[in-house]
Scaffold this active site. Structure first.
Site, mmCIF file in Angstrom:
data_model
loop_
_atom_site.group_PDB
_atom_site.id
_atom_site.type_symbol
_atom_site.label_atom_id
_atom_site.label_comp_id
_atom_site.label_asym_id
_atom_site.label_seq_id
_atom_site.Cartn_x
_atom_site.Cartn_y
_atom_site.Cartn_z
ATOM 1 N N LYS A 36 30.953 -52.553 -35.893
ATOM 2 C CA LYS A 36 31.037 -51.863 -37.181
ATOM 3 C C LYS A 36 30.252 -52.660 -38.223
ATOM 4 O O LYS A 36 29.834 -53.797 -37.969
ATOM 5 C CB LYS A 36 32.499 -51.718 -37.602
ATOM 6 N N TYR A 257 19.367 -71.172 -65.077
ATOM 7 C CA TYR A 257 20.144 -70.453 -66.085
ATOM 8 C C TYR A 257 21.369 -71.242 -66.531
ATOM 9 O O TYR A 257 22.052 -71.867 -65.722
ATOM 10 C CB TYR A 257 20.620 -69.109 -65.527
#
Length: 360
Positions: A36, A257
């Site tokens: 899956k 940042y």
């Protein structure tokens, strides 16, 4: 062809090796391989083909769409829908594709009985042994058996339950779940399936007629504090990018940042062409490792959308163009996941469509 920014290389021989390890753990059990979520981010079709060639007994997917992808690719191996069908249209398609439908709720039972009263269906019944997510109460097993006998066109594939705490070797809950499931099944015919990866590794009593490995097929350990190599599993995926810049940054200057990393001295800083838009978790902190020239170097500053920065003080020969491994052999995904406060499952499933896949 231009060199991709970020590549996930999937070693299918490692997947086959890990299937063999499953068989060594549970030699008397059939294997339903969980593929899956696009084979946990590894690519459902190529992984399914490799496992089918290795003789896996069945596949497990979450939903109809995942099964359709496999059938459209020519995969003929048995496929079980772990969440069953969600509508009349899905039920008809599942029957057409000869999928095995896991029935986990009364409404699904009624839907299939009314919609396909004469259609030959292959069904599993899911029982809730204590996880309280999906499944019929254990006490309803005799009624489910009676419902099955009333529909001779339905072919029972078996009875499934799922363990909530199998990754804890000392879990009283797991012992109780297995005991409760065994007791409920004592007089009920049909194959049983209990164990996921953690269950078949840590709980011998869960290695019954069928096992349902997922994570361990991809070479990662489901057990806390361990990595796949501790269990003789081989990591199937290597995620890599490359250095696109190397700078000399003065002492006291910041990187990235938010100016969260301040250079403690004049230092070489590398910029790697990978970021959270590729699937590298933004939460990875300063200190989390990557591999360059098979040597660990730490990430510094914040992960940004397209780039990370790394401390190259310990690797003076690093240069633009050098490969940078985010996880793979030598840097287990389990370890990287710990730095990110998550699990290797999420790392694998979180890669985005900017990542180029390569199969070997």
């Amino acid at each position: 062809m231009p060199l991709p920014r970020v590549t996930a290389t999937v070693d299918l021989s490692a997947v086959r090796h890990n299937l063999q390890r499953v068989r060594e753990f549970a030699p008397q059990s059939k294997v339903m391989a969980a593929i899956k979520a696009d084979a946990y981010g590894h690519g459902a079709v190529p992984v399914a083909r490799a496992l089918a060639e290795a003789g896996v007994d069945a596949f497990a997917v979450a939903c109809l769409e995942e099964a359709v992808t496999l059938r459209d690719a020519g995969i003929a191996t048995r496929i079980a829908l772990l969440e069953g069908v969600l509508s009349a249209e899905e039920a008809e398609e599942a029957a057409r594709l000869d999928l095995e439908i896991v029935i986990h709720d009364r409404w699904q039972l009624e839907l299939l009985a009314s919609l396909l009263p004469t259609t030959a269906l292959r069904v599993w019944f899911k029982l809730d042994s204590g996880m309280h997510r999906l499944g019929f109460p254990l006490a309803e097993a005799p009624a489910l058996q009676a419902a099955l006998l009333a529909r001779p066109n339905w072919r029972l594939q078996g009875w499934i339950t799922h363990l909530a705490c199998a990754d804890d070797r000392d879990s009283a809950m797991t012992s109780a779940q297995i005991a409760a499931f065994d007791a409920a099944m004592a007089d009920i015919p049909g194959a049983r399936s209990i164990a996921n990866s953690a269950g078949l590794i840590a709980w011998p009593q869960a290695r019954v007629d069928w096992v349902r490995p997922g994570l361990m097929l991809y070479g990662a350990s489901p057990m806390p504090g361990t990595v796949g190599s501790d269990l003789d599993l081989k990591p199937a995926m290597t995620v890599a990018s490359r250095l696109i810049a190397v700078h000399e940054v003065p002492a006291g200057d910041s990187v990235g940042y938010g100016a969260t990393f301040i250079c403690p001295e004049a230092m070489r800083v590398g910029v790697v062409a990978v970021g959270y838009a590729d699937g590298v978790h933004r939460i990875l902190p300063t200190g989390a490792p990557v591999l360059i020239h098979e040597q660990r170097v730490p990430i510094i500053g914040r992960v940004s959308m397209d780039m990370i920065t790394v401390d190259l003080r310990s690797l003076p020969r690093a240069a633009v163009g050098d490969a940078v491994t985010l996880w793979g052999p030598g840097l287990p995904a389990e370890e990287v996941a710990t730095w990110a406060g998550t699990l290797s499952y999420e790392l694998f499933c979180g890669l985005t469509n900017r990542v180029h896949y390569r199969y070997v």
